[in-house]
Design an enzyme around this catalytic site. Sequence first.
Site, PDB file in Angstrom:
ATOM      1  N   ASP A  25       0.682  -1.124   0.018  1.00  0.00           N
ATOM      2  CA  ASP A  25      -0.023  -0.010   0.029  1.00  0.00           C
ATOM      3  C   ASP A  25       0.838   1.234  -0.064  1.00  0.00           C
ATOM      4  O   ASP A  25       1.800   1.476   1.021  1.00  0.00           O
ATOM      5  CB  ASP A  25      -0.929  -0.139   1.117  1.00  0.00           C
ATOM      6  CG  ASP A  25      -1.801  -1.133   1.289  1.00  0.00           C
ATOM      7  OD1 ASP A  25      -1.444  -2.175   0.841  1.00  0.00           O
ATOM      8  OD2 ASP A  25      -2.775  -1.142   1.945  1.00  0.00           O
ATOM      9  N   HIS A  27      -0.627   4.723  -0.233  1.00  0.00           N
ATOM     10  CA  HIS A  27      -1.399   5.516   0.646  1.00  0.00           C
ATOM     11  C   HIS A  27      -0.991   7.119   0.339  1.00  0.00           C
ATOM     12  O   HIS A  27      -0.503   7.685   1.205  1.00  0.00           O
ATOM     13  CB  HIS A  27      -1.241   5.372   1.938  1.00  0.00           C
ATOM     14  CG  HIS A  27      -2.351   4.406   2.264  1.00  0.00           C
ATOM     15  ND1 HIS A  27      -3.963   4.214   2.168  1.00  0.00           N
ATOM     16  CD2 HIS A  27      -2.160   3.084   2.813  1.00  0.00           C
ATOM     17  CE1 HIS A  27      -4.428   3.672   2.563  1.00  0.00           C
ATOM     18  NE2 HIS A  27      -3.635   2.573   2.956  1.00  0.00           N
ATOM     19  N   ASP A  59      -4.509   0.309  -2.419  1.00  0.00           N
ATOM     20  CA  ASP A  59      -4.440   1.383  -1.781  1.00  0.00           C
ATOM     21  C   ASP A  59      -3.647   2.606  -2.174  1.00  0.00           C
ATOM     22  O   ASP A  59      -2.572   2.650  -1.447  1.00  0.00           O
ATOM     23  CB  ASP A  59      -4.457   1.082  -0.101  1.00  0.00           C
ATOM     24  CG  ASP A  59      -5.779   0.742   0.430  1.00  0.00           C
ATOM     25  OD1 ASP A  59      -6.797   0.820  -0.265  1.00  0.00           O
ATOM     26  OD2 ASP A  59      -5.757   0.401   1.542  1.00  0.00           O
ATOM     27  N   ARG A  63      -4.618   9.428   3.215  1.00  0.00           N
ATOM     28  CA  ARG A  63      -3.341   9.410   4.232  1.00  0.00           C
ATOM     29  C   ARG A  63      -2.336  10.225   4.083  1.00  0.00           C
ATOM     30  O   ARG A  63      -1.799  10.980   4.695  1.00  0.00           O
ATOM     31  CB  ARG A  63      -3.015   8.188   4.791  1.00  0.00           C
ATOM     32  CG  ARG A  63      -4.326   7.481   5.643  1.00  0.00           C
ATOM     33  CD  ARG A  63      -3.960   6.135   6.251  1.00  0.00           C
ATOM     34  NE  ARG A  63      -5.212   5.360   6.685  1.00  0.00           N
ATOM     35  CZ  ARG A  63      -5.361   4.244   6.854  1.00  0.00           C
ATOM     36  NH1 ARG A  63      -4.808   3.415   6.479  1.00  0.00           N
ATOM     37  NH2 ARG A  63      -6.619   3.983   7.222  1.00  0.00           N
ATOM     38  N   HIS A  93      -9.875   1.795   0.029  1.00  0.00           N
ATOM     39  CA  HIS A  93      -9.479   3.074  -0.230  1.00  0.00           C
ATOM     40  C   HIS A  93      -9.933   3.508  -1.830  1.00  0.00           C
ATOM     41  O   HIS A  93     -10.654   4.455  -2.035  1.00  0.00           O
ATOM     42  CB  HIS A  93      -8.247   3.534   0.221  1.00  0.00           C
ATOM     43  CG  HIS A  93      -8.147   3.664   1.661  1.00  0.00           C
ATOM     44  ND1 HIS A  93      -8.174   4.636   2.542  1.00  0.00           N
ATOM     45  CD2 HIS A  93      -8.080   2.569   2.713  1.00  0.00           C
ATOM     46  CE1 HIS A  93      -8.120   4.303   3.733  1.00  0.00           C
ATOM     47  NE2 HIS A  93      -7.778   3.347   3.703  1.00  0.00           N
ATOM     48  N   ARG A 144     -19.153   7.208   2.683  1.00  0.00           N
ATOM     49  CA  ARG A 144     -18.218   6.977   3.783  1.00  0.00           C
ATOM     50  C   ARG A 144     -16.916   7.801   3.617  1.00  0.00           C
ATOM     51  O   ARG A 144     -16.375   8.708   4.352  1.00  0.00           O
ATOM     52  CB  ARG A 144     -18.190   5.592   4.228  1.00  0.00           C
ATOM     53  CG  ARG A 144     -19.490   4.812   4.560  1.00  0.00           C
ATOM     54  CD  ARG A 144     -19.139   3.725   4.868  1.00  0.00           C
ATOM     55  NE  ARG A 144     -18.453   3.374   6.050  1.00  0.00           N
ATOM     56  CZ  ARG A 144     -17.433   2.461   6.363  1.00  0.00           C
ATOM     57  NH1 ARG A 144     -16.779   1.982   5.365  1.00  0.00           N
ATOM     58  NH2 ARG A 144     -17.052   2.340   7.530  1.00  0.00           N
ATOM     59  N   HIS A 225      -6.505  -7.517  -2.464  1.00  0.00           N
ATOM     60  CA  HIS A 225      -5.850  -6.418  -1.666  1.00  0.00           C
ATOM     61  C   HIS A 225      -6.031  -6.912  -0.324  1.00  0.00           C
ATOM     62  O   HIS A 225      -4.862  -7.010   0.743  1.00  0.00           O
ATOM     63  CB  HIS A 225      -6.933  -5.230  -1.562  1.00  0.00           C
ATOM     64  CG  HIS A 225      -6.452  -4.141  -0.863  1.00  0.00           C
ATOM     65  ND1 HIS A 225      -5.280  -3.670  -0.814  1.00  0.00           N
ATOM     66  CD2 HIS A 225      -7.093  -3.541   0.299  1.00  0.00           C
ATOM     67  CE1 HIS A 225      -5.268  -2.573   0.267  1.00  0.00           C
ATOM     68  NE2 HIS A 225      -6.244  -2.723   0.681  1.00  0.00           N
ATOM     69  N   LYS A 250     -20.191  -3.905   1.209  1.00  0.00           N
ATOM     70  CA  LYS A 250     -18.666  -3.966   1.761  1.00  0.00           C
ATOM     71  C   LYS A 250     -17.956  -5.265   0.908  1.00  0.00           C
ATOM     72  O   LYS A 250     -18.636  -6.443   1.421  1.00  0.00           O
ATOM     73  CB  LYS A 250     -18.531  -4.336   3.159  1.00  0.00           C
ATOM     74  CG  LYS A 250     -18.615  -2.890   4.083  1.00  0.00           C
ATOM     75  CD  LYS A 250     -18.486  -2.878   5.528  1.00  0.00           C
ATOM     76  CE  LYS A 250     -18.492  -1.628   6.170  1.00  0.00           C
ATOM     77  NZ  LYS A 250     -18.183  -1.821   7.500  1.00  0.00           N
ATOM     78  N   HIS A 278      -3.127  -4.243   2.821  1.00  0.00           N
ATOM     79  CA  HIS A 278      -4.070  -3.938   3.669  1.00  0.00           C
ATOM     80  C   HIS A 278      -3.928  -4.047   4.913  1.00  0.00           C
ATOM     81  O   HIS A 278      -4.530  -3.049   5.840  1.00  0.00           O
ATOM     82  CB  HIS A 278      -5.246  -4.882   3.271  1.00  0.00           C
ATOM     83  CG  HIS A 278      -6.663  -4.548   3.896  1.00  0.00           C
ATOM     84  ND1 HIS A 278      -7.334  -3.180   4.118  1.00  0.00           N
ATOM     85  CD2 HIS A 278      -7.260  -5.282   4.546  1.00  0.00           C
ATOM     86  CE1 HIS A 278      -8.581  -3.296   4.605  1.00  0.00           C
ATOM     87  NE2 HIS A 278      -8.493  -4.544   5.215  1.00  0.00           N
TER      88      HIS A 278
END
Length: 321
Positions: A25, A27, A59, A63, A93, A144, A225, A250, A278
């Site tokens: 990831d 991010h 991802d 962040r 994400h 969300r 993931h 989900k 993840h």
Amino acid sequence: MEGRNGGVEEHSIPRKPRLVCCIGDIHGFITKLQNLWSNLETLIDPVDFQTALIIFLGDYCDRGPDTREVIDFLISLRSNYPNQSHVFLSGNHDFAFAAFVGVLPPPPDGSEFSETWKEYTSSEEREGWFKGDGYENMHLQGRRWAGTIKVKFNVTKGTEYQGSIYDARLTFESYGVPHGSADLVKAVPDEHKKFLADMVWVHEEDDVCIQTEEGIKHCKLIAVHAGLERDEAVDEQLKTLKAKDTRVPKVGPLSGRASVWEIPKELTEKPTIVVSGHHGKLHIEGLRLIIDEGGGLEQNPVAAVVLPSMQVVRDTDKLAK
């Protein structure tokens, strides 16, 4: 030595196993990605690197401050390294980012994305789901992702939330808009939307080599993931993932935790590597590879694992150039 037809008999030279590199990831940290890529180029034989299979485990956003630059970098790989093969898995994400900008495939049964809200409406107020322009038919995870969470501190991670439960604020800002703004849909370039739309939910390889104590082993590889649900039939999960079935609120293999940690028992009959990101950990146990040492935290490295050698490479490694 002559063969049966009087010609020279050729002895086949054993083929060198193809190099596979699985990158954890990112991010939104462009410098970490650039340093990791540079370290991989330095460490790996140039011929092997130029023809490698590179699997990004998902991802790419949230962040960190540089999501836009990260996606630019990933898009550029196909032209800069045309002989490599690149796989871009969707992380949870990225799925949510794609949901917000409207590039998820529609539910295959013709239902509305608003159907995905129903199971989780009790969390709507606490998570502050997005209610701006376009929310009426937006997948749960998009709402969300762009929401404004009421609780400010993430006890599990020991960090403050950045805007939403997904920590999406810096992704919005990397495109020049404030968190939660519907203007992000216009601010994200079309080529980035295409990248998000084209991400795969799972990737399979029939023959990948891995170094074990007994020597080189030929295995199947499944990259996803978070992992595969241990209590559900693998074939059904793969079918859903390949179809990108967006009816579900989900997607467990993209967002689960304990339920996807282990390799499902049915995959242990034929050697199968299951590689994921993840989980905010670097965990290698047998053929279960979890490559997410960074977890999206600024102080942690981004890692990759190289097969067949099983060498772990980090952006922080100081390699002689």
